[in-house]
Design a protein around this motif. Structure first.
Motif, PDB file in Angstrom:
ATOM      1  N   GLN A 276       1.375 -15.293  -7.899  1.00  0.00           N
ATOM      2  CA  GLN A 276       2.830 -15.152  -7.816  1.00  0.00           C
ATOM      3  C   GLN A 276       3.338 -16.042  -6.679  1.00  0.00           C
ATOM      4  O   GLN A 276       3.542 -15.586  -5.553  1.00  0.00           O
ATOM      5  CB  GLN A 276       3.198 -13.676  -7.559  1.00  0.00           C
ATOM      6  N   ASP A 279       7.043 -15.156  -5.765  1.00  0.00           N
ATOM      7  CA  ASP A 279       7.206 -13.806  -5.192  1.00  0.00           C
ATOM      8  C   ASP A 279       5.836 -13.246  -4.827  1.00  0.00           C
ATOM      9  O   ASP A 279       5.302 -12.369  -5.503  1.00  0.00           O
ATOM     10  CB  ASP A 279       7.905 -12.900  -6.210  1.00  0.00           C
ATOM     11  N   PRO A 281       2.914 -11.068  -3.476  1.00  0.00           N
ATOM     12  CA  PRO A 281       2.851  -9.658  -3.104  1.00  0.00           C
ATOM     13  C   PRO A 281       2.292  -9.484  -1.699  1.00  0.00           C
ATOM     14  O   PRO A 281       1.387 -10.197  -1.270  1.00  0.00           O
ATOM     15  CB  PRO A 281       1.900  -9.067  -4.156  1.00  0.00           C
ATOM     16  N   LYS A 282       2.841  -8.511  -0.980  1.00  0.00           N
ATOM     17  CA  LYS A 282       2.329  -8.198   0.350  1.00  0.00           C
ATOM     18  C   LYS A 282       1.506  -6.915   0.328  1.00  0.00           C
ATOM     19  O   LYS A 282       0.493  -6.813   1.002  1.00  0.00           O
ATOM     20  CB  LYS A 282       3.485  -8.057   1.343  1.00  0.00           C
ATOM     21  N   GLU A 384       6.064   0.269   3.782  1.00  0.00           N
ATOM     22  CA  GLU A 384       7.079  -0.684   4.211  1.00  0.00           C
ATOM     23  C   GLU A 384       6.858  -1.111   5.658  1.00  0.00           C
ATOM     24  O   GLU A 384       7.008  -2.295   6.006  1.00  0.00           O
ATOM     25  CB  GLU A 384       8.468  -0.066   4.048  1.00  0.00           C
ATOM     26  N   ALA A 387       3.986  -3.468   5.738  1.00  0.00           N
ATOM     27  CA  ALA A 387       4.364  -4.760   5.175  1.00  0.00           C
ATOM     28  C   ALA A 387       5.165  -5.589   6.174  1.00  0.00           C
ATOM     29  O   ALA A 387       5.103  -6.826   6.161  1.00  0.00           O
ATOM     30  CB  ALA A 387       5.165  -4.556   3.896  1.00  0.00           C
ATOM     31  N   ALA A 413       3.837  -0.115  -4.403  1.00  0.00           N
ATOM     32  CA  ALA A 413       3.260  -1.380  -3.940  1.00  0.00           C
ATOM     33  C   ALA A 413       3.903  -2.550  -4.676  1.00  0.00           C
ATOM     34  O   ALA A 413       4.672  -2.381  -5.626  1.00  0.00           O
ATOM     35  CB  ALA A 413       1.749  -1.364  -4.158  1.00  0.00           C
ATOM     36  N   ASP A 414       3.559  -3.743  -4.225  1.00  0.00           N
ATOM     37  CA  ASP A 414       4.094  -4.957  -4.846  1.00  0.00           C
ATOM     38  C   ASP A 414       3.274  -5.406  -6.053  1.00  0.00           C
ATOM     39  O   ASP A 414       3.747  -6.219  -6.855  1.00  0.00           O
ATOM     40  CB  ASP A 414       4.119  -6.097  -3.815  1.00  0.00           C
ATOM     41  N   GLY A 415       2.057  -4.933  -6.156  1.00  0.00           N
ATOM     42  CA  GLY A 415       1.204  -5.332  -7.265  1.00  0.00           C
ATOM     43  C   GLY A 415      -0.084  -4.539  -7.258  1.00  0.00           C
ATOM     44  O   GLY A 415      -0.421  -3.858  -6.282  1.00  0.00           O
ATOM     45  N   ARG A 443       3.366  -3.427 -11.561  1.00  0.00           N
ATOM     46  CA  ARG A 443       3.147  -4.865 -11.711  1.00  0.00           C
ATOM     47  C   ARG A 443       1.663  -5.163 -11.517  1.00  0.00           C
ATOM     48  O   ARG A 443       1.144  -5.146 -10.409  1.00  0.00           O
ATOM     49  CB  ARG A 443       3.983  -5.606 -10.669  1.00  0.00           C
TER      50      ARG A 443
END
Length: 500
Positions: A276, A279, A281-282, A384, A387, A413-415, A443
């Motif tokens: 990605q 974008d 992911p973190k 958060e 992150a 989460a982001d992924g 995701r």
């Protein structure tokens, strides 16, 4: 399935194939060992016609007559007229019908010969029975062929009135003579050791082939990463080779940073960074369908690979039912994520340092309600905050199918990375896990194919079992001394001491 595919299946399941072949050979040998030896004795008779002269026409006629009758003679060798007399004469402990089953007679075409074969478990007795059957059979045939009601002039005898002719018994038109008496057989005709072994070998080969094909048909596990990509619809970001030393040395760069496993995790790190680009992911959740697929190993080594590349990384142990991260790195387990979630400490109070500057947030004490904690607003706030502090946050979670912990955590989460163990996880299990993530709108960045066979390894090992098994050993990272613990997590230790 072509020959090449079949050979691949056999090579993959060679222990099963070898076992079946050995069992087939053993069955052939056993059949030979337990069978009673059977011997055969053979005798031969010649069917001749009686004629009154040496005229060629008569000789040809007699020859034709014998050939026409000899097939009928062979059919009555095993009749009761023959066998009953033989049983009485030799005092055999069998019934005439049973003896008949052991007698075979054949008359070769265009000959006047009859071959009689007798089988028995004793070689001497077989020869005796054969000769007795031949003798009795010859008499029975001559009696059957004798004319009925006819009398021939016999030699005269002297009486008061002179010579008077005496009636003689009628003669049969044929005579059966023995051309070959039975000899005692030297070797049994059955069992055939080589034939039985060959039959066992053939049966073993056919059975092995059928069994491996059946097992392959019933086996729905994945053997190749291309199958995994087709099934899930997600790219395979990494293929981790099986290492038999992984349970003792779970960290791939603990001894040598150039091992196959270490390089595989570096490739996973690189592929993940390119998934990605717009974008990135973190916060990344690492999970699996079932226990024992290598998710904790993957999360820990991926975090180390990111740290090695200069990425500020934090590894979080969110498998609150069977936390393994602390044991893997040799860190303190008592204070960690659960301590932060219930508000008993801050992140800085329980954060510990792993190899290479990796920040590790262990699981902490095992809670009674892990699903609720992981899906809570407080967990979202913790992620958060992490992150904001780190460039990458790797979260090790519980398996998807046994418990619902990850389903509640993954959307925060982001992924997500789905770890699949080669030749262990079935298609249905993988599909169920992927569908579970898709249902909650997670995701999924890709999959990791773990514990794949290599050229140096012929089997599959197990690592990180989930359930009642102990967590993996720390390998080269020994459990730290109290002084080392204070250096790594002084605040956490002070917090624990204050609680006591």
């Amino acid at each position: 399935m072509d020959l090449r595919g079949f050979l691949k299946i056999v090579a993959r399941r060679w222990p099963v194939a070898v076992t079946v072949v050995v069992l087939g050979i053993a069955a052939g040998w056993t059949a030979t060992a337990v069978s009673t030896p059977v011997y055969e004795a053979r005798t031969q008779l010649f069917v001749a016609t009686r004629h009154g002269g040496e005229d060629t026409a008569q000789l040809n006629q007699g020859q034709t007559f014998s050939q026409a009758r000899v097939q009928s003679y062979a059919a009555i060798v095993a009749t009761d007229q023959v066998t009953e007399s033989v049983v009485r004469k030799l005092r055999l402990d069998v019934e005439p019908r049973q003896l008949a089953e052991r007698i075979k007679a054949e008359a070769p075409l265009n000959t006047v010969l009859i071959n009689i074969t007798v089988s028995d478990t004793e070689p001497e007795r077989a020869a005796q029975i054969a000769d007795a059957v031949a003798g009795r059979f010859a008499k029975v045939v001559e009696q059957l062929e004798s004319p009925r009601g006819a009398a021939a002039a016999g030699p005269a005898r002297v009486g008061d009135g002179g010579y008077t002719p005496v009636a003689a018994a009628p003669q049969a038109p044929v005579h059966l003579g023995v051309t070959e008496h039975a000899s005692v057989p030297a070797a049994p005709v059955s069992p055939h050791a080589l034939l039985n072994l060959a039959a066992g070998l053939l049966a073993g080969l056919l059975g092995a082939g059928a069994l491996v094909v059946l097992l392959e048909t019933l086996d729905t596990t994945l053997k190749h990463h291309t199958d995994l990509a087709e099934l899930t619809g997600h790219a395979v970001l990494g293929t981790i080779p099986f290492d038999r030393d992984a349970p003792q040395h779970p960290l791939a760069n603990s001894d040598s940073g150039h091992s196959a496993r270490a390089e595989a995790f570096r490739r996973l790190r690189t592929n993940l960074q390119f998934t990605q680009v717009d974008d990135p992911p973190k916060v990344l959740v690492v999970t699996s369908s079932l226990p024992g697929e290598g998710k904790t190993n993957t999360a820990a080594n991926l975090a180390l690979a990111l740290t090695e590349a200069g990425v500020r990384t934090c590894l979080v142990d969110a498998d609150l039912r069977r936390p393994c991260v602390a044991k893997t790195f040799g860190l303190v387990q008592d204070a960690g994520l659960t301590t932060v979630l219930i508000g008993r400490a801050g992140i800085d109070d329980v954060m510990q340092q792993g190899p290479g500057g990796l920040s590790v947030l262990t699981g902490g004490a095992v809670p009674p309600n892990p699903t609720e904690l992981l899906a809570s607003t407080r967990m979202s706030d913790v992620l958060e905050e992490l992150a904001d502090r780190y460039e990458a946050v790797i979260v090790d979670t519980a398996p998807l199918l046994p418990v619902a912990d990850t389903v509640g955590l993954a959307p925060l989460a982001d992924g997500t990375l789905l770890v699949v163990r080669a030749a262990k996880t079935t298609r249905d299990q993988i599909k169920s896990a992927a569908d579970a993530l898709r249902t909650v709108g997670v995701r999924t960045l890709g999959t990791v194919f773990s514990m794949t066979p290599t050229a140096k390894s012929k089997g599959y090992g197990s690592y990180g079992s989930y359930g009642d098994a102990e967590p993996p050993a720390a390998g080269r990272h020994r459990m730290p001394t109290p002084r080392t613990i204070r250096e790594r997590s002084g605040v956490a230790l002070s917090y624990l001491a204050g609680e006591k």
